[in-house]
Motif scaffolding. Structure first.
Motif, PDB file in Angstrom:
ATOM      1  N   ASP A  96     -18.349 -18.011  49.525  1.00 43.06           N
ATOM      2  CA  ASP A  96     -17.474 -16.884  49.228  1.00 43.06           C
ATOM      3  C   ASP A  96     -16.460 -16.731  50.360  1.00 43.06           C
ATOM      4  OD1 ASP A  96     -16.593 -14.860  47.651  1.00 43.06           O
ATOM      5  OD2 ASP A  96     -18.268 -13.499  48.041  1.00 43.06           O
ATOM      6  N   ASP A  97     -15.268 -16.255  50.001  1.00 43.67           N
ATOM      7  CA  ASP A  97     -14.280 -15.907  51.021  1.00 43.67           C
ATOM      8  C   ASP A  97     -13.828 -17.083  51.870  1.00 43.67           C
ATOM      9  OD1 ASP A  97     -13.572 -13.336  50.677  1.00 43.67           O
ATOM     10  OD2 ASP A  97     -15.137 -12.485  51.963  1.00 43.67           O
ATOM     11  N   LEU A  98     -13.644 -18.237  51.237  1.00 41.55           N
ATOM     12  CA  LEU A  98     -13.125 -19.379  51.993  1.00 41.55           C
ATOM     13  C   LEU A  98     -11.780 -18.977  52.614  1.00 41.55           C
ATOM     14  CD1 LEU A  98     -13.703 -22.528  52.445  1.00 41.55           C
ATOM     15  CD2 LEU A  98     -11.860 -22.854  50.799  1.00 41.55           C
ATOM     16  N   GLY A  99     -11.597 -19.352  53.870  1.00 44.63           N
ATOM     17  CA  GLY A  99     -10.348 -19.011  54.553  1.00 44.63           C
ATOM     18  C   GLY A  99     -10.508 -17.850  55.516  1.00 44.63           C
ATOM     19  N   THR A 100     -11.634 -17.134  55.445  1.00 41.40           N
ATOM     20  CA  THR A 100     -11.858 -16.046  56.403  1.00 41.40           C
ATOM     21  C   THR A 100     -12.690 -16.529  57.587  1.00 41.40           C
ATOM     22  OG1 THR A 100     -13.791 -15.282  55.183  1.00 41.40           O
ATOM     23  CG2 THR A 100     -11.716 -14.196  54.684  1.00 41.40           C
ATOM     24  N   GLU A 101     -13.161 -17.793  57.521  1.00 40.46           N
ATOM     25  CA  GLU A 101     -13.893 -18.341  58.672  1.00 40.46           C
ATOM     26  C   GLU A 101     -12.880 -18.741  59.747  1.00 40.46           C
ATOM     27  OE1 GLU A 101     -13.184 -19.860  55.951  1.00 40.46           O
ATOM     28  OE2 GLU A 101     -12.776 -21.974  56.267  1.00 40.46           O
ATOM     29  N   PRO A 102     -13.300 -18.798  61.019  1.00 39.31           N
ATOM     30  CA  PRO A 102     -12.391 -19.310  62.042  1.00 39.31           C
ATOM     31  C   PRO A 102     -12.090 -20.773  61.739  1.00 39.31           C
ATOM     32  CG  PRO A 102     -14.441 -18.450  63.000  1.00 39.31           C
ATOM     33  CD  PRO A 102     -14.644 -18.507  61.536  1.00 39.31           C
ATOM     34  N   ILE A 103     -10.801 -21.111  61.654  1.00 37.39           N
ATOM     35  CA  ILE A 103     -10.436 -22.488  61.312  1.00 37.39           C
ATOM     36  C   ILE A 103     -10.403 -23.326  62.600  1.00 37.39           C
ATOM     37  CG2 ILE A 103      -8.713 -23.973  60.221  1.00 37.39           C
ATOM     38  CD1 ILE A 103      -9.831 -21.963  58.249  1.00 37.39           C
ATOM     39  N   THR A 104     -11.362 -24.214  62.728  1.00 40.24           N
ATOM     40  CA  THR A 104     -11.441 -25.080  63.911  1.00 40.24           C
ATOM     41  C   THR A 104     -11.709 -26.503  63.414  1.00 40.24           C
ATOM     42  OG1 THR A 104     -13.839 -24.879  64.070  1.00 40.24           O
ATOM     43  CG2 THR A 104     -12.544 -23.213  65.235  1.00 40.24           C
ATOM     44  N   PRO A 105     -11.494 -27.491  64.271  1.00 37.08           N
ATOM     45  CA  PRO A 105     -11.834 -28.863  63.839  1.00 37.08           C
ATOM     46  C   PRO A 105     -13.292 -28.934  63.367  1.00 37.08           C
ATOM     47  CG  PRO A 105     -10.611 -28.921  65.892  1.00 37.08           C
ATOM     48  CD  PRO A 105     -10.871 -27.468  65.607  1.00 37.08           C
ATOM     49  N   PHE A 106     -14.177 -28.192  64.053  1.00 43.81           N
ATOM     50  CA  PHE A 106     -15.593 -28.203  63.656  1.00 43.81           C
ATOM     51  C   PHE A 106     -15.774 -27.643  62.246  1.00 43.81           C
ATOM     52  CE2 PHE A 106     -19.629 -25.897  63.249  1.00 43.81           C
ATOM     53  CZ  PHE A 106     -20.525 -26.940  63.418  1.00 43.81           C
ATOM     54  N   SER A 107     -15.170 -26.471  61.998  1.00 45.77           N
ATOM     55  CA  SER A 107     -15.372 -25.838  60.686  1.00 45.77           C
ATOM     56  C   SER A 107     -14.790 -26.714  59.574  1.00 45.77           C
ATOM     57  CB  SER A 107     -14.763 -24.432  60.653  1.00 45.77           C
ATOM     58  OG  SER A 107     -13.366 -24.491  60.563  1.00 45.77           O
ATOM     59  N   LEU A 108     -13.621 -27.298  59.823  1.00 49.57           N
ATOM     60  CA  LEU A 108     -12.992 -28.140  58.806  1.00 49.57           C
ATOM     61  C   LEU A 108     -13.858 -29.367  58.503  1.00 49.57           C
ATOM     62  CD1 LEU A 108      -9.266 -27.985  59.981  1.00 49.57           C
ATOM     63  CD2 LEU A 108     -10.298 -26.780  58.039  1.00 49.57           C
ATOM     64  N   GLN A 109     -14.383 -29.952  59.558  1.00 43.84           N
ATOM     65  CA  GLN A 109     -15.218 -31.146  59.399  1.00 43.84           C
ATOM     66  C   GLN A 109     -16.506 -30.812  58.630  1.00 43.84           C
ATOM     67  OE1 GLN A 109     -14.991 -34.385  59.761  1.00 43.84           O
ATOM     68  NE2 GLN A 109     -17.130 -34.532  59.076  1.00 43.84           N
ATOM     69  N   GLU A 110     -17.140 -29.703  59.022  1.00 42.91           N
ATOM     70  CA  GLU A 110     -18.427 -29.351  58.414  1.00 42.91           C
ATOM     71  C   GLU A 110     -18.259 -28.984  56.939  1.00 42.91           C
ATOM     72  OE1 GLU A 110     -21.632 -29.479  59.781  1.00 42.91           O
ATOM     73  OE2 GLU A 110     -20.534 -30.633  61.279  1.00 42.91           O
ATOM     74  N   ILE A 111     -17.228 -28.221  56.644  1.00 50.26           N
ATOM     75  CA  ILE A 111     -17.015 -27.828  55.247  1.00 50.26           C
ATOM     76  C   ILE A 111     -16.729 -29.070  54.400  1.00 50.26           C
ATOM     77  CG2 ILE A 111     -15.460 -26.595  53.665  1.00 50.26           C
ATOM     78  CD1 ILE A 111     -15.377 -24.349  55.728  1.00 50.26           C
ATOM     79  N   PHE A 112     -15.884 -29.946  54.939  1.00 47.99           N
ATOM     80  CA  PHE A 112     -15.609 -31.175  54.201  1.00 47.99           C
ATOM     81  C   PHE A 112     -16.895 -31.957  53.954  1.00 47.99           C
ATOM     82  CE2 PHE A 112     -15.012 -35.763  54.145  1.00 47.99           C
ATOM     83  CZ  PHE A 112     -14.268 -35.869  52.977  1.00 47.99           C
ATOM     84  N   SER A 113     -17.709 -32.050  54.991  1.00 44.72           N
ATOM     85  CA  SER A 113     -18.876 -32.917  54.865  1.00 44.72           C
ATOM     86  C   SER A 113     -19.890 -32.362  53.846  1.00 44.72           C
ATOM     87  CB  SER A 113     -19.437 -33.197  56.263  1.00 44.72           C
ATOM     88  OG  SER A 113     -20.773 -32.857  56.348  1.00 44.72           O
ATOM     89  N   ILE A 114     -20.012 -31.041  53.794  1.00 45.35           N
ATOM     90  CA  ILE A 114     -20.907 -30.454  52.780  1.00 45.35           C
ATOM     91  C   ILE A 114     -20.336 -30.645  51.373  1.00 45.35           C
ATOM     92  CG2 ILE A 114     -21.773 -28.253  51.882  1.00 45.35           C
ATOM     93  CD1 ILE A 114     -22.145 -27.451  54.823  1.00 45.35           C
ATOM     94  N   GLY A 120     -23.645 -20.443  60.904  1.00 43.24           N
ATOM     95  CA  GLY A 120     -24.998 -20.993  60.788  1.00 43.24           C
ATOM     96  C   GLY A 120     -25.031 -22.459  61.213  1.00 43.24           C
ATOM     97  N   LEU A 121     -24.020 -23.207  60.772  1.00 47.32           N
ATOM     98  CA  LEU A 121     -23.970 -24.630  61.126  1.00 47.32           C
ATOM     99  C   LEU A 121     -23.735 -24.816  62.619  1.00 47.32           C
ATOM    100  CD1 LEU A 121     -21.938 -25.865  58.073  1.00 47.32           C
ATOM    101  CD2 LEU A 121     -24.201 -26.704  58.724  1.00 47.32           C
ATOM    102  N   ARG A 122     -22.896 -23.932  63.179  1.00 43.78           N
ATOM    103  CA  ARG A 122     -22.595 -24.040  64.608  1.00 43.78           C
ATOM    104  C   ARG A 122     -23.863 -23.770  65.429  1.00 43.78           C
ATOM    105  NH1 ARG A 122     -21.168 -21.263  68.955  1.00 43.78           N
ATOM    106  NH2 ARG A 122     -21.680 -19.286  67.948  1.00 43.78           N
ATOM    107  N   LEU A 123     -24.542 -22.686  65.102  1.00 40.58           N
ATOM    108  CA  LEU A 123     -25.767 -22.336  65.842  1.00 40.58           C
ATOM    109  C   LEU A 123     -26.806 -23.429  65.706  1.00 40.58           C
ATOM    110  CD1 LEU A 123     -26.172 -18.551  65.007  1.00 40.58           C
ATOM    111  CD2 LEU A 123     -25.498 -19.586  67.181  1.00 40.58           C
TER     112      LEU A 123
END
Ligand code: ZN
Length: 326
Positions: free
Chosen positions: A252-270, A223-226
């Motif tokens: 839910d299900d942390l760790g099943t998302e594709p781990i990318t610099p983007f995903s790591l950054q966005e999750i941290f920021s939220i 959702g954040l990427r789109l």
């Protein structure tokens, strides 16, 4: 997003129409059965008119008359309530019943959006009405400890005892939601009821008027990427606002998302933004804690360790038992 706002406003309009119609029908019913109440209502209406007329009188006269009218009004209201009760109706039987008593299904309080507005927006935005359907089944009244073994497990207390202590923490979390400092982090193998318990908590908080957003980690990141792709669009801000401002965010299900610099950054920021605003989470993962520490950057892990109660789910997969029981 603006279409969604329109849709929510239409929903409120329909809700109000419906509850008003129902109240009118109840009124007709009461008038048929207890005609005296119809007369009382006429008198109440007349007094209302006299009260508004009395503003034009000289101050002292106005005050005396007003006092007199008010005491007559109270006497009539009491008589009406007594009549309703003695005929087996609740006192409030004739009143309009709102889904939200705070904003009376207008969506606004003092020109600001009511909590229920945010929740409706979230439900529509994520087609999340499913969370309300799910929580009809997955709630504490359907929570079954007997699915968990009562035998000690790998040198630890039994899965059933463990589950009881986790549920105690969860209930504490709900009861002290506004004052609670810590969020919840569920970890352990799949099939041990982590999502089920998240839904139980969601239901209790939804019932208490809290705004709850449920996202799996892959959906959250996608959702954040789109939205970032269309970041010139207002929807990006609305999307991140909802993620940041809801009372409880379930990831839910942390760790099943594709781990990318983007995903790591966005999750941290939220996580960071919500913690700074003292907003609560439930995060769950099937990963062992050591793996979480490996995958995610230190700054995220330290926030999780410092701000979450870590709850370990263990035992045998209960989904198998659940199936054989059903
Ligand atoms: Zn409301």
């Amino acid at each position: 997003m603006n279409n969604l706002v329109q849709e929510v406003l239409r929903e409120y309009e329909m809700l109000r129409d419906k509850s008003l119609k129902e109240a009118l029908m109840r009124r007709q019913e009461v008038y048929r059965k207890i005609p005296e109440i119809s007369n009382i209502d006429d008198e109440i209406k007349d007094i209302g008119i006299e009260i508004s007329k009395s503003i034009f009188l000289k101050p002292q006269k106005h005050k005396d008359l007003l006092e007199n009218l008010r005491s007559r009004l109270n006497a009539l209201k009491k008589k009406k309530a007594d009549l309703l009760r003695s005929n087996g109706y609740p006192e409030t039987y004739m009143e309009q019943k709102f889904e939200c008593n705070i904003c009376k299904d207008t969506g606004y309080v003092n020109n600001k959006r009511c909590k229920c507005f945010e929740q409706k927006l979230i439900n529509l935005y994520y087609r999340q009405s499913s969370i309300e359907d799910i929580t009809k089944i997955e709630n504490f009244s359907n929570f079954d400890y007997y699915l968990y073994s009562d035998k000690p497990y790998k040198g630890k207390m039994s899965p059933r005892e463990n589950m009881k202590s986790i549920v105690d923490v969860a209930k504490d979390f709900i009861d002290n939601f506004d004052n609670e400092k810590e969020s919840l982090f569920f970890y352990g193998d799949s099939g041990l009821g982590k999502t089920f318990l998240s839904n139980c908590i969601a239901k209790e908080l939804l019932d208490r008027g809290k705004v709850v957003l449920y996202r799996t980690a892959p959906d959250l990141v996608e959702g954040l990427r789109l939205n970032k792709l269309n970041s010139d669009n207002d929807s990006y801000y609305e999307y991140t606002d909802l993620l940041r401002e809801c009372d409880l965010l379930i990831i839910d299900d942390l760790g099943t998302e594709p781990i990318t610099p983007f995903s790591l950054q966005e999750i941290f920021s939220i996580v960071n933004a919500r913690l700074l605003a003292n907003k609560k989470f439930i995060i769950s993962t099937n990963l062992p804690l050591s793996e979480v520490m490996n995958i995610y950057p230190e700054r995220l892990c330290s926030r999780i360790l410092g701000n979450f109660k870590l709850l370990n789910f263990y035992g045998e997969d209960i989904r198998i038992k659940r199936k054989t029981i059903n």
